[in-house]
Design a protein around this motif. Structure first.
Motif, PDB file in Angstrom:
ATOM      1  N   LEU A  28     -54.753  60.039  40.837  1.00  0.00           N
ATOM      2  CA  LEU A  28     -55.923  60.843  40.486  1.00  0.00           C
ATOM      3  C   LEU A  28     -55.468  62.028  39.629  1.00  0.00           C
ATOM      4  N   THR A  29     -54.548  61.735  38.745  1.00  0.00           N
ATOM      5  CA  THR A  29     -53.916  62.778  37.935  1.00  0.00           C
ATOM      6  C   THR A  29     -54.908  63.551  37.099  1.00  0.00           C
ATOM      7  N   TRP A  30     -55.960  62.898  36.642  1.00  0.00           N
ATOM      8  CA  TRP A  30     -56.925  63.575  35.773  1.00  0.00           C
ATOM      9  C   TRP A  30     -57.576  64.772  36.464  1.00  0.00           C
ATOM     10  N   ARG A  31     -57.550  64.792  37.782  1.00  0.00           N
ATOM     11  CA  ARG A  31     -58.108  65.937  38.509  1.00  0.00           C
ATOM     12  C   ARG A  31     -57.116  67.089  38.584  1.00  0.00           C
ATOM     13  N   ARG A  32     -55.856  66.783  38.858  1.00  0.00           N
ATOM     14  CA  ARG A  32     -54.867  67.854  39.024  1.00  0.00           C
ATOM     15  C   ARG A  32     -54.420  68.445  37.691  1.00  0.00           C
ATOM     16  N   PHE A  33     -54.372  67.595  36.666  1.00  0.00           N
ATOM     17  CA  PHE A  33     -53.932  68.049  35.342  1.00  0.00           C
ATOM     18  C   PHE A  33     -54.956  67.596  34.304  1.00  0.00           C
ATOM     19  N   PRO A  34     -56.140  68.209  34.292  1.00  0.00           N
ATOM     20  CA  PRO A  34     -57.193  67.756  33.368  1.00  0.00           C
ATOM     21  C   PRO A  34     -56.785  67.823  31.906  1.00  0.00           C
ATOM     22  N   GLU A  35     -55.837  68.721  31.583  1.00  0.00           N
ATOM     23  CA  GLU A  35     -55.427  68.852  30.187  1.00  0.00           C
ATOM     24  C   GLU A  35     -54.648  67.635  29.699  1.00  0.00           C
ATOM     25  N   THR A  36     -54.200  66.780  30.606  1.00  0.00           N
ATOM     26  CA  THR A  36     -53.447  65.600  30.194  1.00  0.00           C
ATOM     27  C   THR A  36     -54.347  64.384  29.999  1.00  0.00           C
ATOM     28  N   SER A  37     -55.653  64.592  30.040  1.00  0.00           N
ATOM     29  CA  SER A  37     -56.606  63.514  29.827  1.00  0.00           C
ATOM     30  C   SER A  37     -57.720  64.010  28.907  1.00  0.00           C
ATOM     31  N   SER A  80     -48.678  55.274  47.111  1.00  0.00           N
ATOM     32  CA  SER A  80     -47.933  56.317  47.812  1.00  0.00           C
ATOM     33  C   SER A  80     -48.860  57.089  48.742  1.00  0.00           C
ATOM     34  N   SER A  81     -48.261  57.794  49.685  1.00  0.00           N
ATOM     35  CA  SER A  81     -49.047  58.523  50.678  1.00  0.00           C
ATOM     36  C   SER A  81     -49.811  59.687  50.070  1.00  0.00           C
ATOM     37  N   ASN A  82     -49.254  60.318  49.012  1.00  0.00           N
ATOM     38  CA  ASN A  82     -50.009  61.435  48.439  1.00  0.00           C
ATOM     39  C   ASN A  82     -51.241  60.970  47.691  1.00  0.00           C
ATOM     40  N   VAL A  83     -51.220  59.767  47.102  1.00  0.00           N
ATOM     41  CA  VAL A  83     -52.436  59.233  46.495  1.00  0.00           C
ATOM     42  C   VAL A  83     -53.461  58.928  47.583  1.00  0.00           C
ATOM     43  N   LYS A  84     -52.989  58.433  48.731  1.00  0.00           N
ATOM     44  CA  LYS A  84     -53.910  58.193  49.840  1.00  0.00           C
ATOM     45  C   LYS A  84     -54.601  59.489  50.262  1.00  0.00           C
ATOM     46  N   GLU A  85     -53.834  60.556  50.385  1.00  0.00           N
ATOM     47  CA  GLU A  85     -54.421  61.842  50.784  1.00  0.00           C
ATOM     48  C   GLU A  85     -55.484  62.291  49.793  1.00  0.00           C
ATOM     49  N   GLU A  86     -55.191  62.175  48.507  1.00  0.00           N
ATOM     50  CA  GLU A  86     -56.153  62.585  47.485  1.00  0.00           C
ATOM     51  C   GLU A  86     -57.397  61.702  47.518  1.00  0.00           C
ATOM     52  N   ALA A 129     -47.087  64.480  36.828  1.00  0.00           N
ATOM     53  CA  ALA A 129     -47.648  63.851  38.031  1.00  0.00           C
ATOM     54  C   ALA A 129     -47.546  62.342  37.892  1.00  0.00           C
ATOM     55  N   GLU A 130     -47.369  61.677  39.011  1.00  0.00           N
ATOM     56  CA  GLU A 130     -47.358  60.218  39.079  1.00  0.00           C
ATOM     57  C   GLU A 130     -47.941  59.779  40.408  1.00  0.00           C
ATOM     58  N   GLY A 131     -48.643  58.660  40.379  1.00  0.00           N
ATOM     59  CA  GLY A 131     -49.052  58.068  41.636  1.00  0.00           C
ATOM     60  C   GLY A 131     -47.882  57.381  42.314  1.00  0.00           C
ATOM     61  N   PHE A 132     -46.970  56.850  41.500  1.00  0.00           N
ATOM     62  CA  PHE A 132     -45.781  56.186  42.038  1.00  0.00           C
ATOM     63  C   PHE A 132     -44.586  56.478  41.133  1.00  0.00           C
ATOM     64  N   GLY A 133     -44.518  55.862  39.961  1.00  0.00           N
ATOM     65  CA  GLY A 133     -43.435  56.117  39.026  1.00  0.00           C
ATOM     66  C   GLY A 133     -42.400  55.009  39.031  1.00  0.00           C
ATOM     67  N   LEU A 134     -42.629  53.940  38.253  1.00  0.00           N
ATOM     68  CA  LEU A 134     -41.712  52.808  38.240  1.00  0.00           C
ATOM     69  C   LEU A 134     -40.433  53.017  37.430  1.00  0.00           C
ATOM     70  N   PRO A 135     -40.458  53.717  36.281  1.00  0.00           N
ATOM     71  CA  PRO A 135     -39.235  53.799  35.472  1.00  0.00           C
ATOM     72  C   PRO A 135     -37.992  54.282  36.219  1.00  0.00           C
ATOM     73  N   PRO A 136     -38.054  55.306  37.090  1.00  0.00           N
ATOM     74  CA  PRO A 136     -36.830  55.683  37.806  1.00  0.00           C
ATOM     75  C   PRO A 136     -36.283  54.559  38.686  1.00  0.00           C
ATOM     76  N   LEU A 137     -37.179  53.812  39.339  1.00  0.00           N
ATOM     77  CA  LEU A 137     -36.722  52.684  40.156  1.00  0.00           C
ATOM     78  C   LEU A 137     -36.088  51.608  39.287  1.00  0.00           C
ATOM     79  N   GLU A 138     -36.697  51.345  38.115  1.00  0.00           N
ATOM     80  CA  GLU A 138     -36.127  50.352  37.203  1.00  0.00           C
ATOM     81  C   GLU A 138     -34.707  50.761  36.801  1.00  0.00           C
ATOM     82  N   ALA A 139     -34.528  52.056  36.493  1.00  0.00           N
ATOM     83  CA  ALA A 139     -33.209  52.539  36.107  1.00  0.00           C
ATOM     84  C   ALA A 139     -32.222  52.445  37.269  1.00  0.00           C
ATOM     85  N   MET A 140     -32.655  52.849  38.465  1.00  0.00           N
ATOM     86  CA  MET A 140     -31.781  52.760  39.638  1.00  0.00           C
ATOM     87  C   MET A 140     -31.342  51.320  39.888  1.00  0.00           C
ATOM     88  N   ALA A 141     -32.257  50.387  39.697  1.00  0.00           N
ATOM     89  CA  ALA A 141     -31.927  48.978  39.915  1.00  0.00           C
ATOM     90  C   ALA A 141     -30.831  48.504  38.967  1.00  0.00           C
TER      91      ALA A 141
END
Length: 379
Positions: free
Chosen positions: A125-134, A160-166, A288-300
């Motif tokens: 729900l990034t558009w709510r927390r950072f409206p300037e990025t949308s 992720s749990s923080n998206v659930k909270e939002e 902000a990210e709901g999850f963020g796949l690129p770091p996991l891809e790099a770690m893999a």
């Protein structure tokens, strides 16, 4: 609900994958492909069909969706018209499916009295927390689509749990929201020769840093470039390779060129995997990210990662730090991390080892299994 005699429940699922029709499918497209990849893996492992999945999207004359080995149900409308028809309630979901699962907020409405259960995956729900990025239009669309989903969906999937909270704060019932972490095993084998040729053409012939994402404002590339310039003034010599397709708006690359920054544009997944594997460190500092796949891809791929604390994929379930965390809005903090990850070899090696083990535990088969459990429960 479909079931074989004395066998497992096999729900009929209409998977709404209109995101895969977009020119830049982004992280949502990776999720959709990863889910299909995971389902196929489960079927090979179990030797049976785990769910009858039909892919649902707009019409196109030559359809890459057929490559997934699933039935494809096409609506005889172009992509934009289909989304508008859903938004206005002109076109509703087809009947006779146990589950209608939309991989994003772009979802068809449900018919009155329908026995199908609508499931919607909400990535952030990034558009709510950072409206300037949308864009204003984008924010309006997301708000309207979220309101419809909360009114009609029987269940939500979030990464992720923080998206659930939002989402719960936005009106969704807590017990309707299921957190399912995404996988990191979707990239094909690296093709180092092609990556090396690409780097050579860009005159990168030694060690380098890497960042990769869809290039758009919330990825925070402007701050990263300023931090990189500051780190260079303190002695950092490695070039920063920037990979990814243009999204919308000003991602930061249109500013005055920064010495050492090498934009490569979009690359295919096999080249991306090789670029990950060849870098000294991967850097990813979105706002902000709901999850963020690129770091996991790099770690893999076994490399150390510098990542903003706004990325839950590397912190939700890790028992110890698997990446060097920075504050996304603190340029000095990012610059210090770049210097540290390139000078402290024991730290880099430790993070690479822990990160690889962590990413190895995140599979699309596991994610697909969680989806199957949800679909069977709703059926």
């Amino acid at each position: 609900m479909s079931a074989a005699s004395n066998g497992p429940v096999r729900p009929t699922v209409l998977l709404v994958v209109q995101q895969l029709r977009r020119s830049v499918p982004g992280g949502i497209g990776t999720y959709a492909r990863g889910l299909l990849y995971g389902l196929a893996g489960l079927e090979r492992e179990r030797g049976l069909t785990v769910a009858t999945v039909t892919l649902y999207a707009s019409w196109t004359p030559s359809d890459p969706l057929e490559d997934y080995g699933r039935e494809v149900r096409r609506v005889p409308l172009p992509s934009r018209m289909l989304t508008r028809a859903w938004d206005r309630g002109v076109l509703l979901a087809p009947r006779h499916y146990d589950i209608v699962h939309a991989v994003s907020l772009g979802a068809p409405g449900m018919r009155r009295g329908s026995r199908s259960a609508l499931v919607v995956t909400v990535h952030d729900l990034t558009w709510r927390r950072f409206p300037e990025t949308s864009t204003r239009r984008g924010r309006q669309w997301h708000e309207a689509a979220l309101k419809r989903a909360i009114g009609e969906a029987k269940a939500f999937v979030v990464p992720s749990s923080n998206v659930k909270e939002e989402l719960v704060e936005s009106g969704a019932r807590p017990n309707s929201v299921t957190v399912i972490a995404e996988g990191a095993d979707h990239l094909p084998p690296p093709q180092p020769e092609r990556a090396a040729a690409l780097l050579d053409r860009a005159e990168v012939r030694g060690p380098y840093l890497l960042t990769a994402s869809t290039l758009e404002p919330r990825k925070n590339l402007g701050r990263l470039l300023r931090a990189y310039a500051a780190a260079r003034s303190e002695g950092l010599e490695l070039p920063l390779v920037v990979v990814g397709p243009r999204g919308w708006g000003n991602p930061g690359l249109s500013q005055a060129p920064t010495d050492g920054v090498v934009p490569l544009g979009p690359v295919d997944d096999a080249v991306l995997a090789a670029l990950y594997r060849g870098t000294n460190a991967f850097v990813y500092v979105p706002l902000a990210e709901g999850f963020g796949l690129p770091p996991l891809e790099a770690m893999a791929q076994g490399v150390p990662v510098v990542v903003s604390s706004a990325v839950p994929s590397v912190g939700d379930e890790a028992s110890e730090p698997v990446a060097l965390l920075v504050q996304a809005e603190d340029t000095d903090d990012i610059a210090a991390a770049l210097l540290r990850i390139t000078s402290d070899r024991p730290l880099a090696a430790s993070l690479a080892e822990r990160g690889a083990a962590f990413a190895g535990s995140r599979t699309w088969r596991a994610a697909a299994g969680r989806h199957l459990e949800l679909w069977a429960r709703l059926s």
